[in-house]
Write a protein that holds these residues in place. Structure first.
Motif, PDB file in Angstrom:
ATOM      1  N   GLN A   1       0.848  -1.200   0.000  1.00 29.69           N
ATOM      2  CA  GLN A   1       0.000   0.000   0.000  1.00 29.69           C
ATOM      3  C   GLN A   1       0.882   1.248   0.000  1.00 29.69           C
ATOM      4  O   GLN A   1       1.893   1.296   0.712  1.00 29.69           O
ATOM      5  CB  GLN A   1      -0.900   0.005   1.233  1.00 29.69           C
ATOM      6  CG  GLN A   1      -1.985   1.075   1.228  1.00 29.69           C
ATOM      7  CD  GLN A   1      -3.115   0.770   0.282  1.00 29.69           C
ATOM      8  OE1 GLN A   1      -3.181  -0.331  -0.278  1.00 29.69           O
ATOM      9  NE2 GLN A   1      -4.007   1.710   0.082  1.00 29.69           N
ATOM     10  N   VAL A   2       0.503   2.210  -0.808  1.00 27.96           N
ATOM     11  CA  VAL A   2       1.243   3.464  -0.891  1.00 27.96           C
ATOM     12  C   VAL A   2       0.299   4.608  -0.581  1.00 27.96           C
ATOM     13  O   VAL A   2      -0.822   4.655  -1.091  1.00 27.96           O
ATOM     14  CB  VAL A   2       1.848   3.656  -2.296  1.00 27.96           C
ATOM     15  CG1 VAL A   2       2.444   5.052  -2.441  1.00 27.96           C
ATOM     16  CG2 VAL A   2       2.912   2.598  -2.568  1.00 27.96           C
ATOM     17  N   GLN A   3       0.736   5.495   0.274  1.00 30.22           N
ATOM     18  CA  GLN A   3      -0.019   6.724   0.520  1.00 30.22           C
ATOM     19  C   GLN A   3       0.758   7.903  -0.046  1.00 30.22           C
ATOM     20  O   GLN A   3       1.981   7.983   0.129  1.00 30.22           O
ATOM     21  CB  GLN A   3      -0.249   6.920   2.011  1.00 30.22           C
ATOM     22  CG  GLN A   3      -1.259   5.938   2.604  1.00 30.22           C
ATOM     23  CD  GLN A   3      -1.591   6.243   4.047  1.00 30.22           C
ATOM     24  OE1 GLN A   3      -0.736   6.651   4.815  1.00 30.22           O
ATOM     25  NE2 GLN A   3      -2.855   6.043   4.410  1.00 30.22           N
ATOM     26  N   LEU A   4       0.048   8.797  -0.710  1.00 31.01           N
ATOM     27  CA  LEU A   4       0.658   9.975  -1.314  1.00 31.01           C
ATOM     28  C   LEU A   4       0.103  11.223  -0.643  1.00 31.01           C
ATOM     29  O   LEU A   4      -1.115  11.410  -0.578  1.00 31.01           O
ATOM     30  CB  LEU A   4       0.370  10.023  -2.815  1.00 31.01           C
ATOM     31  CG  LEU A   4       0.802   8.803  -3.625  1.00 31.01           C
ATOM     32  CD1 LEU A   4       0.362   8.938  -5.076  1.00 31.01           C
ATOM     33  CD2 LEU A   4       2.307   8.622  -3.543  1.00 31.01           C
ATOM     34  N   VAL A   5       0.988  12.063  -0.145  1.00 33.57           N
ATOM     35  CA  VAL A   5       0.588  13.294   0.531  1.00 33.57           C
ATOM     36  C   VAL A   5       1.171  14.480  -0.222  1.00 33.57           C
ATOM     37  O   VAL A   5       2.395  14.597  -0.353  1.00 33.57           O
ATOM     38  CB  VAL A   5       1.059  13.307   1.994  1.00 33.57           C
ATOM     39  CG1 VAL A   5       0.652  14.618   2.662  1.00 33.57           C
ATOM     40  CG2 VAL A   5       0.471  12.123   2.752  1.00 33.57           C
ATOM     41  N   GLN A   6       0.301  15.336  -0.672  1.00 34.06           N
ATOM     42  CA  GLN A   6       0.719  16.485  -1.465  1.00 34.06           C
ATOM     43  C   GLN A   6       0.881  17.734  -0.615  1.00 34.06           C
ATOM     44  O   GLN A   6       0.221  17.901   0.418  1.00 34.06           O
ATOM     45  CB  GLN A   6      -0.321  16.775  -2.556  1.00 34.06           C
ATOM     46  CG  GLN A   6      -0.474  15.666  -3.561  1.00 34.06           C
ATOM     47  CD  GLN A   6      -1.539  15.977  -4.587  1.00 34.06           C
ATOM     48  OE1 GLN A   6      -2.325  15.112  -4.959  1.00 34.06           O
ATOM     49  NE2 GLN A   6      -1.558  17.205  -5.083  1.00 34.06           N
ATOM     50  N   SER A   7       1.755  18.618  -1.076  1.00 31.95           N
ATOM     51  CA  SER A   7       1.920  19.928  -0.451  1.00 31.95           C
ATOM     52  C   SER A   7       2.270  20.932  -1.532  1.00 31.95           C
ATOM     53  O   SER A   7       2.672  20.573  -2.641  1.00 31.95           O
ATOM     54  CB  SER A   7       2.988  19.886   0.636  1.00 31.95           C
ATOM     55  OG  SER A   7       4.230  19.489   0.096  1.00 31.95           O
ATOM     56  N   GLY A   8       2.127  22.187  -1.190  1.00 35.66           N
ATOM     57  CA  GLY A   8       2.363  23.247  -2.160  1.00 35.66           C
ATOM     58  C   GLY A   8       1.050  23.745  -2.722  1.00 35.66           C
ATOM     59  O   GLY A   8      -0.015  23.424  -2.221  1.00 35.66           O
ATOM     60  N   GLY A   9       1.114  24.488  -3.773  1.00 36.08           N
ATOM     61  CA  GLY A   9      -0.084  25.042  -4.375  1.00 36.08           C
ATOM     62  C   GLY A   9      -0.449  26.374  -3.754  1.00 36.08           C
ATOM     63  O   GLY A   9       0.248  26.902  -2.901  1.00 36.08           O
ATOM     64  N   GLY A  10      -1.572  26.928  -4.205  1.00 31.54           N
ATOM     65  CA  GLY A  10      -2.038  28.198  -3.695  1.00 31.54           C
ATOM     66  C   GLY A  10      -2.393  29.158  -4.801  1.00 31.54           C
ATOM     67  O   GLY A  10      -2.656  28.761  -5.939  1.00 31.54           O
ATOM     68  N   LEU A  11      -2.372  30.440  -4.460  1.00 31.07           N
ATOM     69  CA  LEU A  11      -2.737  31.504  -5.392  1.00 31.07           C
ATOM     70  C   LEU A  11      -1.478  32.204  -5.888  1.00 31.07           C
ATOM     71  O   LEU A  11      -0.617  32.570  -5.084  1.00 31.07           O
ATOM     72  CB  LEU A  11      -3.651  32.512  -4.699  1.00 31.07           C
ATOM     73  CG  LEU A  11      -4.003  33.784  -5.473  1.00 31.07           C
ATOM     74  CD1 LEU A  11      -4.816  33.434  -6.723  1.00 31.07           C
ATOM     75  CD2 LEU A  11      -4.782  34.732  -4.574  1.00 31.07           C
ATOM     76  N   VAL A  12      -1.381  32.392  -7.191  1.00 31.74           N
ATOM     77  CA  VAL A  12      -0.217  33.055  -7.779  1.00 31.74           C
ATOM     78  C   VAL A  12      -0.685  33.918  -8.938  1.00 31.74           C
ATOM     79  O   VAL A  12      -1.690  33.604  -9.589  1.00 31.74           O
ATOM     80  CB  VAL A  12       0.824  32.009  -8.235  1.00 31.74           C
ATOM     81  CG1 VAL A  12       0.278  31.144  -9.350  1.00 31.74           C
ATOM     82  CG2 VAL A  12       2.134  32.667  -8.626  1.00 31.74           C
ATOM     83  N   GLN A  13       0.035  34.976  -9.202  1.00 34.84           N
ATOM     84  CA  GLN A  13      -0.293  35.847 -10.327  1.00 34.84           C
ATOM     85  C   GLN A  13       0.197  35.228 -11.638  1.00 34.84           C
ATOM     86  O   GLN A  13       1.149  34.439 -11.635  1.00 34.84           O
ATOM     87  CB  GLN A  13       0.333  37.221 -10.131  1.00 34.84           C
ATOM     88  CG  GLN A  13      -0.262  38.014  -8.988  1.00 34.84           C
ATOM     89  CD  GLN A  13       0.301  39.419  -8.920  1.00 34.84           C
ATOM     90  OE1 GLN A  13       1.337  39.732  -9.490  1.00 34.84           O
ATOM     91  NE2 GLN A  13      -0.416  40.292  -8.225  1.00 34.84           N
ATOM     92  N   PRO A  14      -0.424  35.594 -12.732  1.00 42.83           N
ATOM     93  CA  PRO A  14       0.065  35.119 -14.037  1.00 42.83           C
ATOM     94  C   PRO A  14       1.544  35.445 -14.213  1.00 42.83           C
ATOM     95  O   PRO A  14       1.993  36.541 -13.869  1.00 42.83           O
ATOM     96  CB  PRO A  14      -0.805  35.880 -15.038  1.00 42.83           C
ATOM     97  CG  PRO A  14      -2.075  36.129 -14.293  1.00 42.83           C
ATOM     98  CD  PRO A  14      -1.662  36.392 -12.877  1.00 42.83           C
ATOM     99  N   GLY A  15       2.271  34.468 -14.737  1.00 40.54           N
ATOM    100  CA  GLY A  15       3.713  34.620 -14.889  1.00 40.54           C
ATOM    101  C   GLY A  15       4.507  34.146 -13.690  1.00 40.54           C
ATOM    102  O   GLY A  15       5.740  34.050 -13.759  1.00 40.54           O
TER     103      GLY A  15
END
Length: 122
Positions: free
Chosen positions: A1-15
């Motif tokens: 069994q593998v569990q994947l935990v994500q982090s990062g992301g959010g709001l960013v301006q174009p570019g």
């Protein structure tokens, strides 16, 4: 069994830039092809990029080539998605995935991360 935990992301301006991480558990992590998919509201889940177990084979959808980079650190059981020159059309929930059950570009993987929102807006 593998569990994947994500982090990062959010709001960013174009570019702007963001980096997503996907940390996996289990000793088999380093043997899996890993993928990133995204799903915008009202749209189907879309392949973004994938990387083979060694890290030497990488694959991208045309719309992100030259802007996104996938990489992995098997010692840390982690896959990364570096996203540069972000556009509003990159806005979506991004999911990492491990062990494709078919082709690497189809959304048919055995294990999935929980998803993380990326919003590109001014």
């Amino acid at each position: 069994q593998v569990q994947l935990v994500q982090s990062g992301g959010g709001l960013v301006q174009p570019g702007g830039s963001l980096r997503l991480s996907c940390a996996g558990s289990g000793r088999s992590f380093s043997s899996y092809t890993m993928g990133w998919f995204r799903q915008a509201p009202g749209k189907e889940r879309e392949f973004v990029t994938a990387i083979d177990w060694s890290g030497r084979g990488t694959y991208y959808v045309d719309s992100v080539k030259g802007r996104f980079t996938i990489s992995r650190d098997n010692a840390k059981n982690t896959v990364y998605l570096q996203m540069n020159s972000l556009k509003p059309e990159d806005t979506a929930v991004y999911h990492c995935a491990a062990e494709p059950l078919g082709t690497y570009y189809s959304a048919n993987y055995r294990y999935w991360g929980q998803g993380t929102q990326v919003t590109v807006s001014s």
